[in-house]
Write an enzyme that holds these catalytic residues in place. Structure first.
Site, PDB file in Angstrom:
ATOM      1  N   HIS A   1      -6.664 -19.834  12.793  1.00 49.03           N
ATOM      2  CA  HIS A   1      -7.991 -20.301  12.374  1.00 49.03           C
ATOM      3  C   HIS A   1      -8.642 -19.310  11.412  1.00 49.03           C
ATOM      4  O   HIS A   1      -9.213 -19.704  10.390  1.00 49.03           O
ATOM      5  CB  HIS A   1      -8.903 -20.505  13.580  1.00 49.03           C
ATOM      6  CG  HIS A   1     -10.354 -20.556  13.205  1.00 49.03           C
ATOM      7  ND1 HIS A   1     -10.959 -21.697  12.701  1.00 49.03           N
ATOM      8  CD2 HIS A   1     -11.314 -19.584  13.193  1.00 49.03           C
ATOM      9  CE1 HIS A   1     -12.218 -21.434  12.418  1.00 49.03           C
ATOM     10  NE2 HIS A   1     -12.463 -20.163  12.705  1.00 49.03           N
TER      11      HIS A   1
ATOM     12  N   ASP B   1      -7.978  -7.137   0.896  1.00 46.99           N
ATOM     13  CA  ASP B   1      -7.129  -7.199   2.084  1.00 46.99           C
ATOM     14  C   ASP B   1      -7.916  -6.636   3.250  1.00 46.99           C
ATOM     15  O   ASP B   1      -8.827  -5.831   3.061  1.00 46.99           O
ATOM     16  CB  ASP B   1      -5.839  -6.395   1.887  1.00 46.99           C
ATOM     17  CG  ASP B   1      -6.071  -4.897   2.084  1.00 46.99           C
ATOM     18  OD1 ASP B   1      -5.771  -4.386   3.177  1.00 46.99           O
ATOM     19  OD2 ASP B   1      -6.570  -4.236   1.157  1.00 46.99           O
TER      20      ASP B   1
ATOM     21  N   ASP C   1       0.863  -1.180   0.000  1.00 44.02           N
ATOM     22  CA  ASP C   1       0.000   0.000   0.000  1.00 44.02           C
ATOM     23  C   ASP C   1       0.898   1.227   0.000  1.00 44.02           C
ATOM     24  O   ASP C   1       2.046   1.178   0.437  1.00 44.02           O
ATOM     25  CB  ASP C   1      -0.902  -0.027   1.233  1.00 44.02           C
ATOM     26  CG  ASP C   1      -2.040   0.974   1.149  1.00 44.02           C
ATOM     27  OD1 ASP C   1      -2.113   1.708   0.149  1.00 44.02           O
ATOM     28  OD2 ASP C   1      -2.847   1.022   2.090  1.00 44.02           O
TER      29      ASP C   1
ATOM     30  N   CYS D   1      -9.063 -26.955  10.284  1.00 42.76           N
ATOM     31  CA  CYS D   1      -7.763 -26.388  10.669  1.00 42.76           C
ATOM     32  C   CYS D   1      -7.242 -27.027  11.954  1.00 42.76           C
ATOM     33  O   CYS D   1      -7.992 -27.628  12.724  1.00 42.76           O
ATOM     34  CB  CYS D   1      -7.843 -24.875  10.822  1.00 42.76           C
ATOM     35  SG  CYS D   1      -8.526 -24.283  12.391  1.00 42.76           S
TER      36      CYS D   1
ATOM     37  N   CYS E   1     -14.810 -26.968  10.499  1.00 36.93           N
ATOM     38  CA  CYS E   1     -13.480 -26.497  10.086  1.00 36.93           C
ATOM     39  C   CYS E   1     -12.447 -27.599  10.266  1.00 36.93           C
ATOM     40  O   CYS E   1     -12.460 -28.335  11.259  1.00 36.93           O
ATOM     41  CB  CYS E   1     -13.092 -25.262  10.899  1.00 36.93           C
ATOM     42  SG  CYS E   1     -11.479 -24.580  10.458  1.00 36.93           S
TER      43      CYS E   1
ATOM     44  N   CYS F   1      -9.043 -25.982  15.274  1.00 32.31           N
ATOM     45  CA  CYS F   1     -10.342 -26.607  15.536  1.00 32.31           C
ATOM     46  C   CYS F   1     -10.206 -28.096  15.823  1.00 32.31           C
ATOM     47  O   CYS F   1     -11.041 -28.670  16.534  1.00 32.31           O
ATOM     48  CB  CYS F   1     -11.280 -26.369  14.347  1.00 32.31           C
ATOM     49  SG  CYS F   1     -11.854 -24.650  14.251  1.00 32.31           S
TER      50      CYS F   1
END
Length: 378
Positions: A336, A267, A94, A307, A305, A310
Site C-alpha cells: 500500500h 529515495d 548509493d 490499491c 486508495c 485497500c
C-alpha cells in the site's frame, strides 16, 4: 559511450517544480521519481514483479551491504545486479557513505578511505572512492554515486567544512576511477545546514563532468525547517540541465516541498520501515493499524486508495497481522505504501505538465496532517 540522457519536458509556472525524463541503460525513468530502496538487492518483502506492477521504474541498492555480501565476484560472474535479482529496469547504487557514517563505533575515516569492521564476519575492510566505484561497476548499476563523508547536518562548521572538502577530493578520485562510461556517475553536494558551505560545494561540483548532482547530508540531525530551507537553497544552485537528487529524505510532505524546489529524484526507507511497525501513509496522514481504536475497524487504510490492499483488507485485519507478527502484515502495508508514493509521483508529474503544481501541492499538503489519525469514524 554513455547512454545517459536527461531531458526537461515542462516547468511549473508557479514554482520551481519540473517534469523530466532520464534515459538510462535499462530504460527510461520519468521524473520527479521516488526510488524504492532495495538495499541488499531486494525491496524488503516485495517481489520484483510486484514492484513492476506498482509502477516502480528504478530501485536503489547499497554498495556497502552488497560489498560485504555477496561481494563483487558474484556480480561479475552473473553479469550484475539485474539478472541476480530478476529486475530489468534501472538501478541506482548509493556509495556506502551514509552506512559508514552510521557505524561511528566501528569505523575510522582517513584520507585514503573509511576503514570499518564488517557486521558479516567481523573482518576489517577499507572502502575508498576507488573501491566504491569498483564495486558499483561490478554491480552494474545504471547510476553510481561518489563516496562522500557524511556528518551530522548540525555538526560544528569546522567539522562540516572538513567533511565537505574531503568529499570533494573523493569526488575527483571517483571520477578518475570510473571505467564504464555507460554507467552514469553523480556527485554529492555537502555542507550541512550552512548556506556558504552548500554554495561552495555546489560551485566546485558543478565544474566537474558529473551526469547528475545530489544533495546529501540531510535528515541526519536537522529540523524539518532546516531541511526544507537547505533543500530549496541547494537545489537553486544546481544546473538546470542535470538531474537533482535529494538523498534519503522522503515523507510525502518532504517530497512535495522538494519537488516544488526543483528536485527530481528521491529515495527513503520509510515505506517499508514504517510498514514493519504497522504504519501506513494515506492521503490524510499516517495510520498506525495497531492502535486499539482500530481493533474492530472495517475501513480500509485509505478510502480513496485503489490499491489491492485497500480494496480487500480492513484496518482491523492488518492490525491483527502486525500484532501476531505474521509476515503478511508488513508485506501488505508496504505494498500500500509504495502504491501511495508512486501514485503521488505520477500525480505530481501530471500537475507539473498541467501547470498547476503549486496549487495542487498546497492542497495536498493541507490534506496530509503528518500525524496518525485520532480515531476511526463511527
Amino acid at each position: 559511450m554513455s547512454s545517459f540522457q536527461f531531458n526537461l519536458l515542462s516547468q511549473d509556472p508557479g514554482s520551481r517544480a519540473r517534469r523530466g525524463r532520464l534515459q538510462l541503460c535499462h530504460g527510461a525513468v520519468e521524473t520527479p521519481v521516488f526510488m524504492p530502496v532495495g538495499t541488499r538487492a531486494t525491496v524488503t518483502g516485495m517481489t520484483t514483479d510486484e514492484m513492476q506492477a506498482l509502477g516502480a521504474e528504478i530501485v536503489l541498492a547499497n554498495t556497502y551491504h552488497l560489498l560485504l555480501r555477496p561481494g563483487p565476484e558474484l556480480f561479475r560472474r552473473v553479469g550484475g545486479i539485474h539478472p541476480f535479482m530478476g529486475w530489468d529496469r534501472p538501478v541506482l547504487t548509493d556509495s556506502g557513505g551514509y552506512q559508514i557514517f552510521s557505524l561511528s563505533a566501528d569505523r575510522m575515516i582517513r584520507e585514503e578511505g573509511a576503514k570499518f569492521r564488517s557486521y558479516v564476519d567481523q573482518r576489517y575492510h577499507l572502502l575508498s572512492p576507488e573501491k566504491s566505484i569498483e564495486m558499483q561497476t561490478a554491480i552494474g548499476s545504471d547510476i553510481m554515486m561518489v563516496l562522500d563523508e557524511c556528518v551530522d547536518s548540525t555538526a560544528p562548521e569546522s567539522v562540516t567544512r572538513a567533511a565537505m572538502e574531503r568529499t570533494h577530493r573523493w569526488a575527483l578520485r571517483s571520477l578518475a576511477a570510473r571505467t564504464n562510461p555507460a554507467q552514469a556517475l553523480f556527485g554529492i553536494v555537502q555542507g550541512g545546514v550552512v548556506p556558504a558551505l552548500r554554495r561552495e560545494s555546489a560551485d566546485f561540483l558543478c565544474q566537474q563532468p558529473f551526469d547528475g548532482l545530489a544533495i546529501g547530508g540531510l535528515a541526519v540531525g536537522d529540523t524539518r525547517a532546516q531541511r526544507e530551507d537547505t533543500t530549496a537553497f541547494a537545489a537553486e544552485l544546481l544546473p538546470a540541465d542535470r538531474p537533482r537528487y535529494l538523498m534519503g529524505v522522503g515523507t510525502p510532505p518532504d517530497l512535495l516541498v522538494a519537488i516544488g524546489c526543483g528536485v527530481d529524484m528521491f529515495d527513503c526507507i520509510l515505506p517499508t520501515h514504517l510498514a514493519s511497525q504497522g504504519t501506513a501513509f494515506t492521503g490524510t496522514g499516517r495510520v498506525r493499524v495497531t492502535r486499539s481504536a482500530y481493533n474492530s475497524c472495517d475501513e480500509p487504510l485509505d478510502a480513496s486508495c485503489t490499491c489491492m490492499v485497500c480494496r480487500k483488507h480492513s484496518r482491523a485485519y492488518l492490525g491483527h497481522l502486525i500484532r501476531c507478527r505474521e509476515p503478511l502484515g508488513p508485506r501488505l502495508i508496504s505494498r500500500h505504501n509504495f502504491h501511495h508514493y508512486l501514485t503521488l509521483m505520477r500525480d505530481a508529474r501530471q500537475a507539473i505538465e498541467d501547470g498547476v503544481y503549486a496549487s495542487w501541492a498546497k492542497n495536498k499538503l493541507a490534506q496530509i496532517d503528518r500525524h496518525e489519525h485520532a480515531a476511526p469514524r463511527a
